[in-house]
Design a protein around this motif. Structure first.
Motif, PDB file in Angstrom:
ATOM      1  N   LEU A 139       0.827  -1.208   0.000  1.00 20.13           N
ATOM      2  CA  LEU A 139       0.000   0.000   0.000  1.00 20.13           C
ATOM      3  C   LEU A 139       0.862   1.257   0.000  1.00 20.13           C
ATOM      4  O   LEU A 139       0.560   2.244  -0.683  1.00 20.13           O
ATOM      5  N   ARG A 140       1.960   1.215   0.759  1.00 15.05           N
ATOM      6  CA  ARG A 140       2.814   2.396   0.887  1.00 15.05           C
ATOM      7  C   ARG A 140       3.622   2.693  -0.375  1.00 15.05           C
ATOM      8  O   ARG A 140       4.156   3.801  -0.526  1.00 15.05           O
ATOM      9  N   GLU A 141       3.701   1.747  -1.283  1.00 10.61           N
ATOM     10  CA  GLU A 141       4.374   2.010  -2.559  1.00 10.61           C
ATOM     11  C   GLU A 141       3.566   2.947  -3.445  1.00 10.61           C
ATOM     12  O   GLU A 141       4.104   3.561  -4.368  1.00 10.61           O
ATOM     13  N   LEU A 142       2.254   3.033  -3.183  1.00 11.42           N
ATOM     14  CA  LEU A 142       1.337   3.963  -3.871  1.00 11.42           C
ATOM     15  C   LEU A 142       1.131   3.657  -5.354  1.00 11.42           C
ATOM     16  O   LEU A 142       0.610   4.504  -6.084  1.00 11.42           O
ATOM     17  N   ASN A 143       1.508   2.455  -5.792  1.00 14.49           N
ATOM     18  CA  ASN A 143       1.254   2.102  -7.194  1.00 14.49           C
ATOM     19  C   ASN A 143      -0.241   2.077  -7.499  1.00 14.49           C
ATOM     20  O   ASN A 143      -0.662   2.431  -8.613  1.00 14.49           O
ATOM     21  N   TRP A 144      -1.036   1.656  -6.519  1.00 15.29           N
ATOM     22  CA  TRP A 144      -2.489   1.631  -6.689  1.00 15.29           C
ATOM     23  C   TRP A 144      -3.048   3.029  -6.936  1.00 15.29           C
ATOM     24  O   TRP A 144      -4.020   3.206  -7.670  1.00 15.29           O
ATOM     25  N   MET A 145      -2.402   4.016  -6.343  1.00 13.71           N
ATOM     26  CA  MET A 145      -2.848   5.386  -6.519  1.00 13.71           C
ATOM     27  C   MET A 145      -2.576   5.881  -7.933  1.00 13.71           C
ATOM     28  O   MET A 145      -3.404   6.559  -8.559  1.00 13.71           O
ATOM     29  N   ASP A 146      -1.400   5.519  -8.454  1.00 17.37           N
ATOM     30  CA  ASP A 146      -1.069   5.895  -9.826  1.00 17.37           C
ATOM     31  C   ASP A 146      -2.043   5.274 -10.823  1.00 17.37           C
ATOM     32  O   ASP A 146      -2.252   5.811 -11.914  1.00 17.37           O
ATOM     33  N   GLN A 147      -2.631   4.132 -10.436  1.00 18.83           N
ATOM     34  CA  GLN A 147      -3.601   3.463 -11.302  1.00 18.83           C
ATOM     35  C   GLN A 147      -5.036   3.908 -11.010  1.00 18.83           C
ATOM     36  O   GLN A 147      -5.989   3.346 -11.542  1.00 18.83           O
ATOM     37  N   LEU A 148      -5.170   4.933 -10.162  1.00 20.17           N
ATOM     38  CA  LEU A 148      -6.477   5.508  -9.805  1.00 20.17           C
ATOM     39  C   LEU A 148      -7.418   4.494  -9.166  1.00 20.17           C
ATOM     40  O   LEU A 148      -8.622   4.483  -9.430  1.00 20.17           O
ATOM     41  N   PHE A 149      -6.857   3.630  -8.318  1.00 19.83           N
ATOM     42  CA  PHE A 149      -7.688   2.751  -7.503  1.00 19.83           C
ATOM     43  C   PHE A 149      -8.147   3.502  -6.261  1.00 19.83           C
ATOM     44  O   PHE A 149      -7.436   4.368  -5.737  1.00 19.83           O
ATOM     45  N   ASN A 150      -9.337   3.167  -5.792  1.00 19.21           N
ATOM     46  CA  ASN A 150      -9.841   3.688  -4.532  1.00 19.21           C
ATOM     47  C   ASN A 150      -9.610   2.669  -3.432  1.00 19.21           C
ATOM     48  O   ASN A 150      -9.240   1.513  -3.691  1.00 19.21           O
ATOM     49  N   MET A 151      -9.858   3.076  -2.185  1.00 21.77           N
ATOM     50  CA  MET A 151      -9.709   2.160  -1.061  1.00 21.77           C
ATOM     51  C   MET A 151     -10.774   2.468  -0.015  1.00 21.77           C
ATOM     52  O   MET A 151     -11.023   3.643   0.289  1.00 21.77           O
ATOM     53  N   VAL A 152     -11.400   1.424   0.492  1.00 17.36           N
ATOM     54  CA  VAL A 152     -12.353   1.562   1.588  1.00 17.36           C
ATOM     55  C   VAL A 152     -11.769   0.834   2.798  1.00 17.36           C
ATOM     56  O   VAL A 152     -11.532  -0.375   2.753  1.00 17.36           O
ATOM     57  N   LEU A 153     -11.516   1.585   3.861  1.00 18.63           N
ATOM     58  CA  LEU A 153     -11.011   1.017   5.110  1.00 18.63           C
ATOM     59  C   LEU A 153     -12.188   0.874   6.058  1.00 18.63           C
ATOM     60  O   LEU A 153     -12.762   1.872   6.516  1.00 18.63           O
ATOM     61  N   MET A 154     -12.562  -0.374   6.345  1.00 16.32           N
ATOM     62  CA  MET A 154     -13.726  -0.653   7.178  1.00 16.32           C
ATOM     63  C   MET A 154     -13.311  -1.289   8.489  1.00 16.32           C
ATOM     64  O   MET A 154     -12.292  -1.981   8.559  1.00 16.32           O
ATOM     65  N   GLY A 155     -14.112  -1.057   9.524  1.00 17.59           N
ATOM     66  CA  GLY A 155     -13.839  -1.686  10.808  1.00 17.59           C
ATOM     67  C   GLY A 155     -14.457  -0.901  11.939  1.00 17.59           C
ATOM     68  O   GLY A 155     -14.852   0.262  11.770  1.00 17.59           O
TER      69      GLY A 155
END
Length: 249
Positions: free
Chosen positions: A91-107
């Motif tokens: 997650l900290r590499e931020l590659n997902w961000m460059d690919q415009l992925f979203n994230m939902v943190l639930m709990g």
């Protein structure tokens, strides 16, 4: 020599080369000590200015990010909340961000959702991105007042151009119909150009109750979850485990 140094510093101030002016003394001393050539000397001066501006820009973006005081992930232990260490590193590499992925943190409350989201936002800022963390209340207040409060319109435009936007405690409270529509329009406006990180203790299936409109909830989830990683955090509340008291033991 001293007269020349003062003149150079004055010129640096005049041309707003504050980094170069501040580093001049040390670079001159280093050049004299190591007999650095003119090209290397000039290069070090220019590098000092670039570094100064980068640090200044990062500090400005960090302030605008709106992060809580505790947002560094260096000492964050993901395992206690059910997130594997290697997954956090990914997650900290931020590659997902460059690919415009979203994230939902639930709990449940206290399981580190905001800490993790804020830490990723901090990493993004340090990597040079425009990243911001805002609570749901702050977003709704901006949407409600942007048309007649100049500072809120500036805030809206800032968030609309974000590379990453963290929405903290989304759907914690019900929204009025007009604000639900405004929130959907905002998400619809940014979701194709911004990675959206959501923290919530409500399941997506419960969002319709908070928005009081199943159609809007479905359309909102469609945009957020199209390219999205859902991370479920577990464990006991950190705040309750570390509850403080003013009574003596």
């Amino acid at each position: 020599m001293e007269v020349q140094k003062q003149e150079i510093k004055q010129l640096c101030s005049k041309f707003m080369l504050t980094g170069m002016g501040a580093s001049l003394e040390g670079i001159v001393n280093d050049a004299e000590k190591n007999r650095i050539g003119f090209m290397e000397f000039a290069l070090q001066l220019l590098k000092s200015e670039v570094e100064h501006r980068q640090q200044k820009d990062e500090a400005k973006r960090m302030k605008a990010a709106g992060l809580p005081r505790s947002s560094d992930l260096e000492h964050y232990d993901p395992e206690k909340n059910g997130l594997r260490t290697e997954r956090l590193a990914q997650l900290r590499e931020l590659n997902w961000m460059d690919q415009l992925f979203n994230m939902v943190l639930m709990g449940p409350s206290g399981t580190g959702k905001t800490h993790l989201a804020a830490g990723l936002c901090r990493d993004a800022v340090k990597a040079g991105y425009k990243a911001y963390l805002r609570s749901m209340d702050e977003i709704i207040n901006t949407l409600r007042t942007k048309d007649f409060v100049k500072s809120q319109m500036l805030e809206y435009n800032r968030l609309a151009k974000a590379n990453m936007l963290v929405l903290d405690d989304i759907m914690l409270f019900p929204l009025e119909k007009n604000m639900a529509v405004a929130f959907f329009n905002f998400i619809n406006h940014i979701y194709e150009s911004t990675s959206i990180v959501v923290t919530t203790n409500k399941k997506p299936t419960e969002w319709a109750k908070m928005l009081e409109d199943e159609v809007i909830a479905t359309a909102l989830l469609d945009r957020l979850l199209f390219k999205c990683e859902v991370v479920n955090l577990t464990g006991d509340s950190f705040r309750l485990q570390n509850r403080q008291t003013f009574f003596e033991s």
